[in-house]
Design a protein around this motif. Sequence first.
Motif: not given
Length: 237
Positions: A48-60, A17-31
Amino acid sequence: MEEASDYHAAPPLGIDPIGASTDSTALLYKAIRDDIVSGRLAANQRLVVTDLAKRHGSSTTPVREVLQLLRGEGFVIFTRNCGARVRPIDRDFIRDIYEIGVLIEPSLTRWFVGMATEADIAELELVQSQIEDNNFADQILHSELDTRFHTVIYQRHYNRHAAELWWKHREVLRAVSRRFGFTLARRAQVISDHRELIANIKAGDADRAAELVARHVEGSGLHILEHMRAMAAAQAG
């Protein structure tokens, strides 16, 4: 309730239903989607990609993937030279989505009536009994069971694009509706519609089933719109 938890774990539709490539990306999508729906990310706010990555502890890289997924579902808008921004979740947006459902879901239902087995009907009756046992006490559980009920009808349709479009739009409406409760009238209507739909499927009456689903989807959309109007009026007052 143990049976209901089984449905919580079951993979719906057999499609992603999401199309995310990994489970971690799916969780990031939901967040990030929840941030948009809740208003933590405001309408028209730049993403802003870098701001969102920092906010969620993710890479860009997964953030960029998520923004494209959210763009596909209408939550994010991309404009030239400005990048991504939050699409306002307004009444026009909700109206457009549920009106598409009014067009798609009756066709999916009509096809199902022509091929439904006794096992399909038994599964619908089981999920409906779980919905009624819950009786809207746990609204998240109700949402999951209600989605499962309709998934039984749509999951084997040959037109996977139509089924996926239904799923994506339903996910949008589910995300938005979590901000609101169900009125007593809407609760009664949902139960009544489901019971009548099962009866129409048992009788092999595809036309009545399709007409009922169109009313059911429209009623759901209008219910959300009414809540949104009330919220806007309260904020204005």
